[in-house]
Design an enzyme around this catalytic site. Structure first.
Site, PDB file in Angstrom:
ATOM      1  N   GLY A  40       0.940  -1.227  -0.084  1.00  0.00           N
ATOM      2  CA  GLY A  40       0.056  -0.084   0.094  1.00  0.00           C
ATOM      3  C   GLY A  40       0.744   1.197   0.186  1.00  0.00           C
ATOM      4  O   GLY A  40       0.178   2.341  -0.712  1.00  0.00           O
ATOM      5  N   GLU A  97       3.490   3.970   6.183  1.00  0.00           N
ATOM      6  CA  GLU A  97       2.508   3.168   6.039  1.00  0.00           C
ATOM      7  C   GLU A  97       1.463   3.970   5.223  1.00  0.00           C
ATOM      8  O   GLU A  97       1.183   5.205   5.270  1.00  0.00           O
ATOM      9  CB  GLU A  97       1.933   2.687   7.592  1.00  0.00           C
ATOM     10  CG  GLU A  97       0.877   1.872   7.569  1.00  0.00           C
ATOM     11  CD  GLU A  97       0.907   0.443   6.823  1.00  0.00           C
ATOM     12  OE1 GLU A  97       1.207   0.494   5.605  1.00  0.00           O
ATOM     13  OE2 GLU A  97       0.655  -0.340   7.577  1.00  0.00           O
ATOM     14  N   ASP A  98       0.396   3.180   4.765  1.00  0.00           N
ATOM     15  CA  ASP A  98      -0.496   3.759   3.901  1.00  0.00           C
ATOM     16  C   ASP A  98      -1.761   4.300   4.665  1.00  0.00           C
ATOM     17  O   ASP A  98      -2.142   5.267   4.801  1.00  0.00           O
ATOM     18  CB  ASP A  98      -1.000   2.889   2.865  1.00  0.00           C
ATOM     19  CG  ASP A  98      -1.599   1.477   3.180  1.00  0.00           C
ATOM     20  OD1 ASP A  98      -1.191   1.401   4.414  1.00  0.00           O
ATOM     21  OD2 ASP A  98      -1.946   0.756   2.460  1.00  0.00           O
ATOM     22  N   ASP A 131      -5.302   1.121  10.644  1.00  0.00           N
ATOM     23  CA  ASP A 131      -6.679   0.962  11.123  1.00  0.00           C
ATOM     24  C   ASP A 131      -6.596   0.369  12.343  1.00  0.00           C
ATOM     25  O   ASP A 131      -6.519   1.270  13.523  1.00  0.00           O
ATOM     26  CB  ASP A 131      -7.093  -0.163   9.980  1.00  0.00           C
ATOM     27  CG  ASP A 131      -8.504  -0.448   9.736  1.00  0.00           C
ATOM     28  OD1 ASP A 131      -9.209   0.271  10.086  1.00  0.00           O
ATOM     29  OD2 ASP A 131      -8.702  -1.607   9.684  1.00  0.00           O
ATOM     30  N   SER A 132      -6.599  -1.012  12.620  1.00  0.00           N
ATOM     31  CA  SER A 132      -6.968  -1.668  13.878  1.00  0.00           C
ATOM     32  C   SER A 132      -5.288  -1.442  14.920  1.00  0.00           C
ATOM     33  O   SER A 132      -5.423  -1.186  16.079  1.00  0.00           O
ATOM     34  CB  SER A 132      -6.869  -2.914  13.974  1.00  0.00           C
ATOM     35  OG  SER A 132      -5.831  -3.545  13.489  1.00  0.00           O
ATOM     36  N   GLY A 133      -4.335  -1.247  13.991  1.00  0.00           N
ATOM     37  CA  GLY A 133      -3.096  -1.092  14.669  1.00  0.00           C
ATOM     38  C   GLY A 133      -2.231  -2.233  14.905  1.00  0.00           C
ATOM     39  O   GLY A 133      -1.078  -2.408  15.224  1.00  0.00           O
ATOM     40  N   THR A 151      -0.927  -4.281  12.616  1.00  0.00           N
ATOM     41  CA  THR A 151       0.364  -4.411  11.504  1.00  0.00           C
ATOM     42  C   THR A 151       1.242  -3.539  12.223  1.00  0.00           C
ATOM     43  O   THR A 151       2.488  -4.172  12.190  1.00  0.00           O
ATOM     44  CB  THR A 151      -0.208  -3.725  10.211  1.00  0.00           C
ATOM     45  OG1 THR A 151      -1.472  -4.547   9.584  1.00  0.00           O
ATOM     46  CG2 THR A 151       0.946  -4.147   9.192  1.00  0.00           C
ATOM     47  N   LYS A 154      -7.154   6.042  10.717  1.00  0.00           N
ATOM     48  CA  LYS A 154      -8.611   5.758  10.881  1.00  0.00           C
ATOM     49  C   LYS A 154      -8.714   5.361  12.392  1.00  0.00           C
ATOM     50  O   LYS A 154      -8.774   4.096  12.836  1.00  0.00           O
ATOM     51  CB  LYS A 154      -8.810   4.382  10.018  1.00  0.00           C
ATOM     52  CG  LYS A 154     -10.205   4.427   9.308  1.00  0.00           C
ATOM     53  CD  LYS A 154     -10.488   2.919   8.951  1.00  0.00           C
ATOM     54  CE  LYS A 154     -10.489   2.552   7.621  1.00  0.00           C
ATOM     55  NZ  LYS A 154     -10.804   1.271   7.170  1.00  0.00           N
ATOM     56  N   ASP A 172      -5.663  -0.530  -1.908  1.00  0.00           N
ATOM     57  CA  ASP A 172      -6.621  -1.535  -2.598  1.00  0.00           C
ATOM     58  C   ASP A 172      -7.559  -1.894  -1.999  1.00  0.00           C
ATOM     59  O   ASP A 172      -7.777  -1.956  -0.619  1.00  0.00           O
ATOM     60  CB  ASP A 172      -5.911  -2.638  -3.020  1.00  0.00           C
ATOM     61  CG  ASP A 172      -5.749  -3.728  -1.899  1.00  0.00           C
ATOM     62  OD1 ASP A 172      -5.048  -3.241  -0.856  1.00  0.00           O
ATOM     63  OD2 ASP A 172      -5.963  -4.932  -2.168  1.00  0.00           O
TER      64      ASP A 172
HETATM   65  P1  IMP Z   1      -4.386  -2.615  10.575  1.00  0.00           P
HETATM   66  O1  IMP Z   1      -3.285  -3.595  10.947  1.00  0.00           O
HETATM   67  O2  IMP Z   1      -5.581  -3.038  10.992  1.00  0.00           O
HETATM   68  O3  IMP Z   1      -3.988  -1.199  11.388  1.00  0.00           O
HETATM   69  O4  IMP Z   1      -4.386  -2.398   9.092  1.00  0.00           O
HETATM   70  C1  IMP Z   1      -3.328  -1.930   8.514  1.00  0.00           C
HETATM   71  C2  IMP Z   1      -3.540  -2.497   6.889  1.00  0.00           C
HETATM   72  O5  IMP Z   1      -4.578  -2.648   6.528  1.00  0.00           O
HETATM   73  C3  IMP Z   1      -2.916  -1.038   6.187  1.00  0.00           C
HETATM   74  O6  IMP Z   1      -1.832  -1.177   5.976  1.00  0.00           O
HETATM   75  C4  IMP Z   1      -3.871  -1.634   4.977  1.00  0.00           C
HETATM   76  O7  IMP Z   1      -2.939  -2.317   3.845  1.00  0.00           O
HETATM   77  C5  IMP Z   1      -4.969  -2.431   5.323  1.00  0.00           C
HETATM   78  N1  IMP Z   1      -6.186  -1.613   5.594  1.00  0.00           N
HETATM   79  C6  IMP Z   1      -6.722  -0.894   6.482  1.00  0.00           C
HETATM   80  N2  IMP Z   1      -7.800  -0.289   6.312  1.00  0.00           N
HETATM   81  C7  IMP Z   1      -8.163  -0.174   5.029  1.00  0.00           C
HETATM   82  C8  IMP Z   1      -8.919   0.421   3.952  1.00  0.00           C
HETATM   83  O8  IMP Z   1      -9.925   1.210   4.553  1.00  0.00           O
HETATM   84  N3  IMP Z   1      -8.797  -0.067   2.762  1.00  0.00           N
HETATM   85  C9  IMP Z   1      -7.949  -0.648   2.313  1.00  0.00           C
HETATM   86  N4  IMP Z   1      -6.950  -1.301   3.079  1.00  0.00           N
HETATM   87  C10 IMP Z   1      -7.055  -1.120   4.215  1.00  0.00           C
HETATM   88 MG    MG Z   2      -0.574  -1.580   4.597  1.00  0.00          MG
END
Ligand code: IMP
Ligand code: MG
Length: 179
Positions: A49, A103-104, A107-109, A111, A135, A163
């Site tokens: 991303g 990072e792009d 979201d949840s944190g 990653t 987010k 994506d």
């Molecule tokens: P996390 O681990 O939930 O914080 O998510 C992080 C990863 O999930 C990001 O690096 C994105 O690749 C993917 N992601 C989170 N939200 C979105 C979204 O709204 N659209 C597309 N990819 C997302």
């Molecule tokens: Mg990502």
């Protein structure tokens, strides 16, 4: 602007122009913050991303830097997080180096928690997080973000590298998928 691609309708929420202005601002801030470091800044992009934002960001940074990537995936083909994060990396040594993770979207944190845990074991001199999009409503684990492009609502975001099922990465602006 509304785009209809395949069966999805995508509504633009951040234009290409706003993206470029904000990235330039953050690039200047980063260049000032790291002006005194003795070794090139190590900029590490989280694939896939972050490939576009990293490419644009490093061209606005005026201090020497090196570029690396790691690959993280937390989403399958669905619009929900699988809760498990797979990380693959073969980055060059970051020991005693200043690291900026790019990072792009956070979201949840989950990653970022996984990645920072891995990278801190490699003993960098410092590590900061840059995210194009945040987010915060979806956060499950706390993330200490140093540089944020834009805060976005808890909707499914696409474009500018981001994506849905591997599609829409090529859009030059950011949009939400209408469900
Ligand atoms: P996390 O681990 O939930 O914080 O998510 C992080 C990863 O999930 C990001 O690096 C994105 O690749 C993917 N992601 C989170 N939200 C979105 C979204 O709204 N659209 C597309 N990819 C997302
Ligand atoms: Mg990502």
């Amino acid at each position: 602007m509304n785009l209809n691609i395949n069966n999805d309708s995508v509504t633009e929420i951040i234009s290409a122009e706003r993206l470029h202005v904000r990235i330039r601002e953050l690039g200047s801030e980063i260049s000032r913050d790291y002006a005194e470091i003795a070794t090139p800044l190590v900029v590490i992009g989280v694939l896939k991303g972050a490939f576009i934002v990293l490419a644009d960001l490093v061209r606005t940074i005026t201090i020497p830097c090196t570029i690396d990537f790691l690959h993280a995936s937390s989403y399958g083909s669905e619009k929900v997080s699988s809760g498990t994060v797979t990380i693959r990396h073969k980055i060059t040594s970051i020991q005693n180096r200043h690291v900026l993770l790019v990072e792009d979207i956070i979201d949840s944190g989950l990653t970022m928690q996984r990645i920072t845990g891995d990278l801190l074991q490699m003993n960098p001199a410092s590590m900061k997080i840059f995210t194009l999009l945040d987010k915060p409503e979806a956060r499950k684990l706390p993330v200490d973000i140093a540089y944020t492009g834009f805060v976005v609502p808890d909707r499914f975001i696409v474009g500018y590298g981001i994506d849905f099922n591997e599609q829409y990465r090529e859009l030059s602006s950011i949009g939400i998928i209408n469900q």
